[in-house]
Design a protein around this motif. Structure first.
Motif, PDB file in Angstrom:
ATOM      1  N   THR A  32      -3.788 -10.712   1.299  1.00 37.29           N
ATOM      2  CA  THR A  32      -3.992 -10.088  -0.016  1.00 37.29           C
ATOM      3  C   THR A  32      -4.675  -8.723   0.166  1.00 37.29           C
ATOM      4  OG1 THR A  32      -4.300 -12.303  -0.881  1.00 37.29           O
ATOM      5  CG2 THR A  32      -4.988 -10.500  -2.297  1.00 37.29           C
ATOM      6  N   LEU A  33      -5.680  -8.711   1.050  1.00 39.08           N
ATOM      7  CA  LEU A  33      -6.411  -7.457   1.278  1.00 39.08           C
ATOM      8  C   LEU A  33      -5.500  -6.409   1.901  1.00 39.08           C
ATOM      9  CD1 LEU A  33      -9.827  -8.812   2.614  1.00 39.08           C
ATOM     10  CD2 LEU A  33      -9.226  -8.084   0.296  1.00 39.08           C
ATOM     11  N   ILE A  34      -4.629  -6.861   2.804  1.00 41.40           N
ATOM     12  CA  ILE A  34      -3.741  -5.908   3.498  1.00 41.40           C
ATOM     13  C   ILE A  34      -2.758  -5.270   2.508  1.00 41.40           C
ATOM     14  CG2 ILE A  34      -2.006  -5.652   5.322  1.00 41.40           C
ATOM     15  CD1 ILE A  34      -3.374  -7.979   6.811  1.00 41.40           C
ATOM     16  N   LYS A  35      -2.127  -6.096   1.679  1.00 39.64           N
ATOM     17  CA  LYS A  35      -1.149  -5.537   0.729  1.00 39.64           C
ATOM     18  C   LYS A  35      -1.839  -4.617  -0.273  1.00 39.64           C
ATOM     19  CE  LYS A  35      -1.452  -9.131  -2.806  1.00 39.64           C
ATOM     20  NZ  LYS A  35      -0.963 -10.326  -3.435  1.00 39.64           N
ATOM     21  N   LEU A  36      -3.051  -5.018  -0.710  1.00 34.57           N
ATOM     22  CA  LEU A  36      -3.752  -4.201  -1.701  1.00 34.57           C
ATOM     23  C   LEU A  36      -4.209  -2.869  -1.110  1.00 34.57           C
ATOM     24  CD1 LEU A  36      -5.815  -6.959  -3.558  1.00 34.57           C
ATOM     25  CD2 LEU A  36      -3.867  -5.666  -4.462  1.00 34.57           C
ATOM     26  N   GLU A  37      -4.591  -2.910   0.170  1.00 33.57           N
ATOM     27  CA  GLU A  37      -5.009  -1.662   0.833  1.00 33.57           C
ATOM     28  C   GLU A  37      -3.820  -0.708   0.929  1.00 33.57           C
ATOM     29  OE1 GLU A  37      -7.011  -2.318   4.599  1.00 33.57           O
ATOM     30  OE2 GLU A  37      -6.625  -0.221   5.175  1.00 33.57           O
TER      31      GLU A  37
END
Ligand code: SAM
Length: 304
Positions: A32-37
């Motif tokens: 989730t953090l990777i896609k949002l970044e």
């Protein structure tokens, strides 16, 4: 990651064990953090690149959630800003924000953002993403508008026909979190386990029935119960994803990725099953715009 069920679409759903607090929305893990970044970085680059041009800039979030995500990382649960809040915080700002969401409670959280951000032009649409996106694509002429669209479904929800409508605008840049696990769950190893629902989901998402010929063939090692024409999936996960990439590359002028996102670990040391494949697709065929968008997306994907 949060509790999961399979709803027949290879969909990861919020399970009964998930916690719901106010506008929080329980799902996700490190991916989730990777896609949002990736999204956040691209949005900033996009509005910066267009800040001296006369286009109306639109951010479209087709599976918008609530604005906040309650995710599980190795250390435990944590709350982070979701795609919608990150888009609203982008500077320079977009001219318009369009949030699409199916669930009434989440629409209420999205609608509440209008009073939190009174200076932003926000539209919250309660609808299935496919119908709302097709309508939105035909609503503008796309001569003086440029948009970034985030497709962040839990599972196999984005119809190929929707991607066709998006590509036709020639004005929308897309970040698509493709449901990799959904794909290989629907495409059962044993062809006998494919039912009409799974077949329909695969055809709807891939936009063709060719997957059958590409993924399946005669059983390589028939067991004693197999008839001579027994079939199985011969394509492995990576080959199936190559087919997806090939389809997207035939539809959009430029496609970057995929960056595969795994169940555990982090970017440097991923672990567990591959869950999603993050793609960037540019629909503007004009060389300069397309090259710039692709270069930015490649840099971002390479930095994650
Ligand atoms: C992975 S979450 C999106 C998270 C969001 N991008 C964020 O960063 O906070 C997927 C969302 O899609 C919504 N959804 C599921 N099916 C949908 C559909 N057919 N059309 C629109 N929204 C849908 C779910 O209610 C859920 O909020």
């Amino acid at each position: 990651m949060g509790a999961q069920n399979d709803d027949g679409y290879g969909t990861q759903m919020e399970g009964s064990g998930s916690r719901r607090l106010g506008d929080q929305h329980s799902f996700g893990g490190n991916w989730t953090l990777i896609k949002l970044e990736a999204l956040e970085k691209y949005l900033r680059a996009f509005t910066t690149a267009l800040s001296n041009q006369r286009f109306t800039t639109i951010y479209i979030d087709a599976f918008a959630g609530t604005g906040r995500c309650d995710i599980t990382l190795e250390g435990g649960k944590t709350v982070v800003d979701g795609s919608v809040r990150r888009a609203l915080a982008t500077t320079p700002s977009f001219d318009k924000y369009c949030f699409i969401e199916l669930r009434p409670k989440k629409i209420a959280a999205l609608t509440a953002l209008k009073s939190e951000y009174p200076d932003k032009d926000i539209e919250a649409i309660m609808s299935d993403a496919n119908s709302a996106l097709k309508k939105l694509c035909s609503q503008y002429l796309w001569r003086s508008e440029r948009a970034v669209l985030f497709l962040d479904p839990y599972g196999m929800h984005v119809e190929w026909a929707t991607l066709q409508a998006i590509a036709k605008t020639q004005a929308i840049d897309v970040w698509y979190l493709f449901p990799y696990a959904g794909l290989y769950r629907q495409a059962a190893k044993d062809a006998d386990a494919l039912n009409s629902e799974k077949e329909a989901a695969l055809t709807r998402v891939l936009g063709t029935e060719q997957w059958r010929r590409v993924f399946y063939g005669q059983k390589r090692q028939p067991d004693m119960f197999s008839t001579g024409d027994a079939e199985e999936r011969n394509a492995d996960h990576r080959e199936m994803l190559d087919f997806v990439s090939h389809r997207l590359r035939n539809l959009f002028p430029a496609v970057t990725g995929p960056k595969i996102l795994y169940q555990g670990g982090d970017s440097r040391g991923p672990s567990g099953a591959p869950l999603f494949a993050l793609y960037f697709a540019a629909s503007n065929p004009k060389r300069r715009a397309c090259d710039l968008a692709t270069r930015i997306a490649e840099n971002i994907l390479g930095s994650l």
